[in-house]
Motif scaffolding. Structure first.
Motif, PDB file in Angstrom:
ATOM      1  N   ASN A 264      49.119  54.972  42.473  1.00  0.00           N
ATOM      2  CA  ASN A 264      47.740  54.494  42.972  1.00  0.00           C
ATOM      3  C   ASN A 264      48.272  53.119  43.662  1.00  0.00           C
ATOM      4  OD1 ASN A 264      46.007  56.284  41.668  1.00  0.00           O
ATOM      5  ND2 ASN A 264      47.168  55.748  39.855  1.00  0.00           N
ATOM      6  N   SER A 265      49.052  53.341  44.765  1.00  0.00           N
ATOM      7  CA  SER A 265      49.473  51.986  45.211  1.00  0.00           C
ATOM      8  C   SER A 265      48.482  51.480  46.114  1.00  0.00           C
ATOM      9  CB  SER A 265      50.828  52.116  46.122  1.00  0.00           C
ATOM     10  OG  SER A 265      50.554  53.189  46.868  1.00  0.00           O
ATOM     11  N   ASP A 266      47.559  52.488  46.915  1.00  0.00           N
ATOM     12  CA  ASP A 266      46.683  51.864  47.886  1.00  0.00           C
ATOM     13  C   ASP A 266      45.495  51.202  47.037  1.00  0.00           C
ATOM     14  OD1 ASP A 266      48.020  53.088  49.968  1.00  0.00           O
ATOM     15  OD2 ASP A 266      46.836  54.757  50.082  1.00  0.00           O
ATOM     16  N   ARG A 267      45.110  51.870  45.826  1.00  0.00           N
ATOM     17  CA  ARG A 267      44.229  51.325  45.058  1.00  0.00           C
ATOM     18  C   ARG A 267      44.561  49.885  44.697  1.00  0.00           C
ATOM     19  NH1 ARG A 267      42.114  54.390  39.769  1.00  0.00           N
ATOM     20  NH2 ARG A 267      44.098  53.410  39.101  1.00  0.00           N
ATOM     21  N   HIS A 268      45.664  49.555  44.159  1.00  0.00           N
ATOM     22  CA  HIS A 268      46.228  48.246  43.461  1.00  0.00           C
ATOM     23  C   HIS A 268      46.329  47.435  44.642  1.00  0.00           C
ATOM     24  CE1 HIS A 268      46.864  49.490  39.411  1.00  0.00           C
ATOM     25  NE2 HIS A 268      47.609  50.673  39.803  1.00  0.00           N
ATOM     26  N   GLY A 269      46.875  47.794  45.915  1.00  0.00           N
ATOM     27  CA  GLY A 269      46.973  46.585  46.843  1.00  0.00           C
ATOM     28  C   GLY A 269      45.553  46.310  47.427  1.00  0.00           C
ATOM     29  N   GLN A 270      44.769  47.251  47.462  1.00  0.00           N
ATOM     30  CA  GLN A 270      43.083  46.667  47.836  1.00  0.00           C
ATOM     31  C   GLN A 270      42.528  45.624  46.885  1.00  0.00           C
ATOM     32  OE1 GLN A 270      41.846  47.762  50.776  1.00  0.00           O
ATOM     33  NE2 GLN A 270      40.306  45.930  50.270  1.00  0.00           N
ATOM     34  N   ALA A 271      42.861  46.022  45.547  1.00  0.00           N
ATOM     35  CA  ALA A 271      42.495  45.227  44.429  1.00  0.00           C
ATOM     36  C   ALA A 271      43.168  43.824  44.525  1.00  0.00           C
ATOM     37  CB  ALA A 271      42.850  45.854  43.044  1.00  0.00           C
ATOM     38  N   PHE A 272      44.199  43.703  44.758  1.00  0.00           N
ATOM     39  CA  PHE A 272      44.752  42.334  44.833  1.00  0.00           C
ATOM     40  C   PHE A 272      44.553  41.624  46.185  1.00  0.00           C
ATOM     41  CE2 PHE A 272      47.534  43.836  41.280  1.00  0.00           C
ATOM     42  CZ  PHE A 272      47.809  42.787  40.755  1.00  0.00           C
ATOM     43  N   PHE A 273      44.179  42.371  47.318  1.00  0.00           N
ATOM     44  CA  PHE A 273      43.742  41.895  48.674  1.00  0.00           C
ATOM     45  C   PHE A 273      42.188  41.448  48.320  1.00  0.00           C
ATOM     46  CE2 PHE A 273      41.325  42.209  52.516  1.00  0.00           C
ATOM     47  CZ  PHE A 273      41.832  41.337  53.474  1.00  0.00           C
ATOM     48  N   ASP A 274      41.483  42.057  47.662  1.00  0.00           N
ATOM     49  CA  ASP A 274      40.076  41.621  47.605  1.00  0.00           C
ATOM     50  C   ASP A 274      40.078  40.408  46.436  1.00  0.00           C
ATOM     51  OD1 ASP A 274      39.389  43.793  48.901  1.00  0.00           O
ATOM     52  OD2 ASP A 274      38.708  45.200  47.083  1.00  0.00           O
ATOM     53  N   GLN A 275      41.083  40.244  45.392  1.00  0.00           N
ATOM     54  CA  GLN A 275      41.237  39.176  44.768  1.00  0.00           C
ATOM     55  C   GLN A 275      41.430  37.960  45.453  1.00  0.00           C
ATOM     56  OE1 GLN A 275      39.730  39.075  41.849  1.00  0.00           O
ATOM     57  NE2 GLN A 275      40.837  37.276  40.684  1.00  0.00           N
ATOM     58  N   ILE A 276      42.328  38.137  46.428  1.00  0.00           N
ATOM     59  CA  ILE A 276      42.932  36.881  46.868  1.00  0.00           C
ATOM     60  C   ILE A 276      41.606  36.571  47.935  1.00  0.00           C
ATOM     61  CG2 ILE A 276      44.416  36.298  48.823  1.00  0.00           C
ATOM     62  CD1 ILE A 276      46.175  37.982  47.689  1.00  0.00           C
ATOM     63  N   MET A 277      40.804  37.289  48.447  1.00  0.00           N
ATOM     64  CA  MET A 277      39.761  36.970  49.363  1.00  0.00           C
ATOM     65  C   MET A 277      38.595  36.129  48.517  1.00  0.00           C
ATOM     66  SD  MET A 277      40.780  37.632  52.371  1.00  0.00           S
ATOM     67  CE  MET A 277      39.514  36.982  53.095  1.00  0.00           C
ATOM     68  N   ARG A 278      38.465  36.527  47.387  1.00  0.00           N
ATOM     69  CA  ARG A 278      37.300  36.164  46.473  1.00  0.00           C
ATOM     70  C   ARG A 278      37.919  34.963  45.904  1.00  0.00           C
ATOM     71  NH1 ARG A 278      36.958  41.524  44.365  1.00  0.00           N
ATOM     72  NH2 ARG A 278      38.658  41.112  42.672  1.00  0.00           N
ATOM     73  N   THR A 279      39.078  34.481  45.665  1.00  0.00           N
ATOM     74  CA  THR A 279      39.797  33.490  45.472  1.00  0.00           C
ATOM     75  C   THR A 279      39.509  32.508  46.285  1.00  0.00           C
ATOM     76  OG1 THR A 279      41.051  34.435  43.839  1.00  0.00           O
ATOM     77  CG2 THR A 279      41.855  32.128  44.532  1.00  0.00           C
ATOM     78  N   ALA A 285      37.008  34.073  39.041  1.00  0.00           N
ATOM     79  CA  ALA A 285      36.872  33.455  37.586  1.00  0.00           C
ATOM     80  C   ALA A 285      37.917  33.777  36.906  1.00  0.00           C
ATOM     81  CB  ALA A 285      35.757  33.396  37.053  1.00  0.00           C
ATOM     82  N   GLU A 286      38.509  32.714  36.035  1.00  0.00           N
ATOM     83  CA  GLU A 286      39.573  32.811  35.064  1.00  0.00           C
ATOM     84  C   GLU A 286      39.656  34.037  34.387  1.00  0.00           C
ATOM     85  OE1 GLU A 286      43.052  31.846  33.284  1.00  0.00           O
ATOM     86  OE2 GLU A 286      42.256  31.203  34.876  1.00  0.00           O
ATOM     87  N   HIS A 287      38.212  34.639  34.017  1.00  0.00           N
ATOM     88  CA  HIS A 287      38.084  35.875  33.108  1.00  0.00           C
ATOM     89  C   HIS A 287      37.422  36.921  33.745  1.00  0.00           C
ATOM     90  CE1 HIS A 287      40.373  33.884  29.915  1.00  0.00           C
ATOM     91  NE2 HIS A 287      39.569  32.884  29.870  1.00  0.00           N
ATOM     92  N   ASP A 288      37.470  36.786  35.191  1.00  0.00           N
ATOM     93  CA  ASP A 288      36.701  37.991  35.809  1.00  0.00           C
ATOM     94  C   ASP A 288      37.354  39.314  35.681  1.00  0.00           C
ATOM     95  OD1 ASP A 288      38.834  38.173  37.649  1.00  0.00           O
ATOM     96  OD2 ASP A 288      38.113  36.885  39.036  1.00  0.00           O
ATOM     97  N   LYS A 289      36.591  40.341  36.210  1.00  0.00           N
ATOM     98  CA  LYS A 289      36.904  41.728  35.772  1.00  0.00           C
ATOM     99  C   LYS A 289      38.416  42.076  36.302  1.00  0.00           C
ATOM    100  CE  LYS A 289      35.349  46.559  36.726  1.00  0.00           C
ATOM    101  NZ  LYS A 289      34.614  47.315  37.248  1.00  0.00           N
ATOM    102  N   HIS A 290      38.846  41.602  37.372  1.00  0.00           N
ATOM    103  CA  HIS A 290      40.186  41.704  37.652  1.00  0.00           C
ATOM    104  C   HIS A 290      41.291  41.200  37.139  1.00  0.00           C
ATOM    105  CE1 HIS A 290      43.380  42.009  41.076  1.00  0.00           C
ATOM    106  NE2 HIS A 290      43.791  41.034  40.724  1.00  0.00           N
ATOM    107  N   ASN A 291      41.059  39.825  36.452  1.00  0.00           N
ATOM    108  CA  ASN A 291      41.846  39.387  35.968  1.00  0.00           C
ATOM    109  C   ASN A 291      41.945  39.831  34.178  1.00  0.00           C
ATOM    110  OD1 ASN A 291      43.040  37.293  37.702  1.00  0.00           O
ATOM    111  ND2 ASN A 291      41.446  35.920  37.107  1.00  0.00           N
ATOM    112  N   ALA A 430      28.113  46.932  24.610  1.00  0.00           N
ATOM    113  CA  ALA A 430      27.585  46.856  25.810  1.00  0.00           C
ATOM    114  C   ALA A 430      27.286  45.701  26.675  1.00  0.00           C
ATOM    115  CB  ALA A 430      26.000  47.593  25.754  1.00  0.00           C
ATOM    116  N   GLU A 431      27.283  44.559  25.856  1.00  0.00           N
ATOM    117  CA  GLU A 431      27.039  43.224  26.243  1.00  0.00           C
ATOM    118  C   GLU A 431      28.384  42.586  27.065  1.00  0.00           C
ATOM    119  OE1 GLU A 431      25.627  40.909  23.170  1.00  0.00           O
ATOM    120  OE2 GLU A 431      23.841  41.871  22.944  1.00  0.00           O
ATOM    121  N   THR A 432      29.368  43.212  26.585  1.00  0.00           N
ATOM    122  CA  THR A 432      30.749  42.725  27.273  1.00  0.00           C
ATOM    123  C   THR A 432      31.055  43.582  28.204  1.00  0.00           C
ATOM    124  OG1 THR A 432      31.851  44.104  25.366  1.00  0.00           O
ATOM    125  CG2 THR A 432      31.558  41.775  24.844  1.00  0.00           C
TER     126      THR A 432
END
Length: 432
Positions: A264-279, A285-291, A430-432
């Motif tokens: 799933n290289s396209d999906r992983h690549g997009q996930a890391f690009f989005d995380q770099i932009m958010r950072t 955040a340290e414990h956000d969904k991506h991390n 459900a809270e987590t």
């Protein structure tokens, strides 16, 4: 030595990328850049942070991160992960809840050895702790095990499960997830033949390849196309000089990770690009969904070569479990000898790794078990991960599993308290 240089080359590449990330962070942090504000420095810093963290996680074993659990009285109890049995290739660990009476449900959760650590089942563990006295198989990274410890193949894995079941006693309820499903079934059959009094009380099989030919998938097709000689040449290397297992033949975790990501290289690549932009924007955040996801996903472990190759050859190619032709040290293990252990099969309708039908085949092999002790559940809309973690597990599968354990335990007290604790744990999840 054969492929040792390749192993060290992969580790060198990983280490270099981790260093490049750290260097980018350090460069972007120079105070002088404050005199000329420019978004490029934020991007360099963000790229460095994401890159360093990602490549550092590949050689670190994640922590369980389970500090406390809410008891039936509504207060927190601290949780300690204690080693019950220590063995060269894997330990039996007990999640001991301090200040809480021993729970009537004793559960052995058999974690997969398929490239990730047992912590992949962290959410599964957290969801079972409020209701169970929980034990988990914690497999070791093969790169850290000296060659002097010997081999470890699927027969050794099965005998480890036999020892763990024997140690915990006949009031144990075994839950096997994914890869260990056929071997947990074989271990139970082994006990049924050799030590009937040591068999577990119930066996829950979740999404595992008991008979890969029952429902072919991309995974089974790959196993058919590639010969064992090709697989050994493609996948097997020797541990390099950096680790205690130097010289051991393994299927490296970094090589497995490359395979996971390529699917799933396209999906992983997009996930890391989005995380770099958010950072870069200060939104990460340290414990956000991506991390949270990638800290676990990128943490991989080596498997011994003999375990990986024997799994492919005996489970997938020869279908030894599916044909009830599995043996240990030349001694046949007859699954039909299981006559008293209640067995429940759980599958996901959208599982593309262990397709529906592969795990269900276990019930046909249990020729000596009454139909009243067999059960099956197909979870609509659930993929492979969803049947042991996430909403499908939390809201639907987990309550069914606990009800099945209670129905076959004869423990009225456990059954009476089941519903309230299920609702409490589901609300916490459900809270987590």
């Amino acid at each position: 030595m054969k492929y040792m240089a390749t192993y060290d080359l992969m580790e060198t590449a990983r280490n270099t990328n981790q260093w490049l990330g750290a260097s980018a962070r350090a460069m972007a942090a120079y105070p002088i850049w404050g005199m000329m504000p420019n978004p490029v420095f934020n991007l360099i810093d963000a790229w460095g942070r994401v890159t360093e963290r990602s490549f550092a996680r590949m050689v670190e074993k994640p922590d369980w991160g389970i500090q406390a659990v809410v008891g039936s009285e509504g207060r927190d109890h601290t949780v300690q992960c204690q080693t019950e049995l220590k063995r060269p290739f894997g330990d039996l660990v007990h999640f001991r809840v301090q200040g809480r009476p021993t729970m009537p449900r004793k559960v052995l959760l058999v974690a997969p050895m398929s490239g990730h650590y047992a912590t992949l089942l962290r959410t599964t563990v957290a969801s079972l702790l409020p209701d169970c006295e929980l034990y988990v198989t914690d497999w070791h990274n093969a790169r850290d095990i000296p060659v002097s410890a010997g081999k470890f193949d699927i027969e050794d894995y099965t005998l480890y499960l036999v020892e763990f079941m024997r140690h915990l006693g006949p009031d144990t309820n075994v839950i096997a997830v994914c890869q260990p499903v056929p071997l947990a079934l074989a271990a139970t059959a082994y006990l049924a033949q050799e030590e009937p009094e040591a068999q577990p009380r119930s066996l829950i099989l979740i999404g595992g390849p008991v008979d890969p030919d029952a429902a072919p998938s991309d995974v089974t097709d790959f196993g058919r196309r590639v010969t064992m000689g090709q697989l050994e040449q493609l996948a097997i290397q020797r541990v390099g000089f950096k680790y205690a297992g130097v010289g051991r033949l393994v299927y490296p975790g970094l090589l497995q990770l490359a395979s996971f990501i390529s699917m799933n290289s396209d999906r992983h690549g997009q996930a890391f690009f989005d995380q770099i932009m958010r950072t870069a924007k200060g939104e990460a955040a340290e414990h956000d969904k991506h991390n949270r996801f990638y800290d676990e996903y990128l943490a991989v472990m080596d498997m011994t070569a003999e375990f990986y190759l024997s799994t492919v050859e005996r489970i997938f190619k020869n279908r030894e479990i599916g044909r009830n032709a599995f043996s240990i040290a030349g001694r046949p293990v007859d699954i039909g000898k299981i006559t008293t252990v209640a067995v429940k099969v759980v599958e996901g309708a959208e599982d593309d790794i262990s397709a529906p039908g592969q795990c269900l085949a276990a019930l046909d092999l249990l020729t000596g078990l009454p139909e009243s002790k067999k059960a099956a559940h197909l979870e609509p809309g659930a993929g492979h991960y969803g049947i042991f973690a996430g909403r499908s597990w939390r809201n639907n599968i987990r309550p069914l599993v606990l009800d099945f354990i209670d129905a076959n335990s004869g423990d009225a007290a456990a059954a009476r308290g089941s519903k309230s604790r299920i609702r409490l744990a589901s609300a916490q999840g459900a809270e987590t």
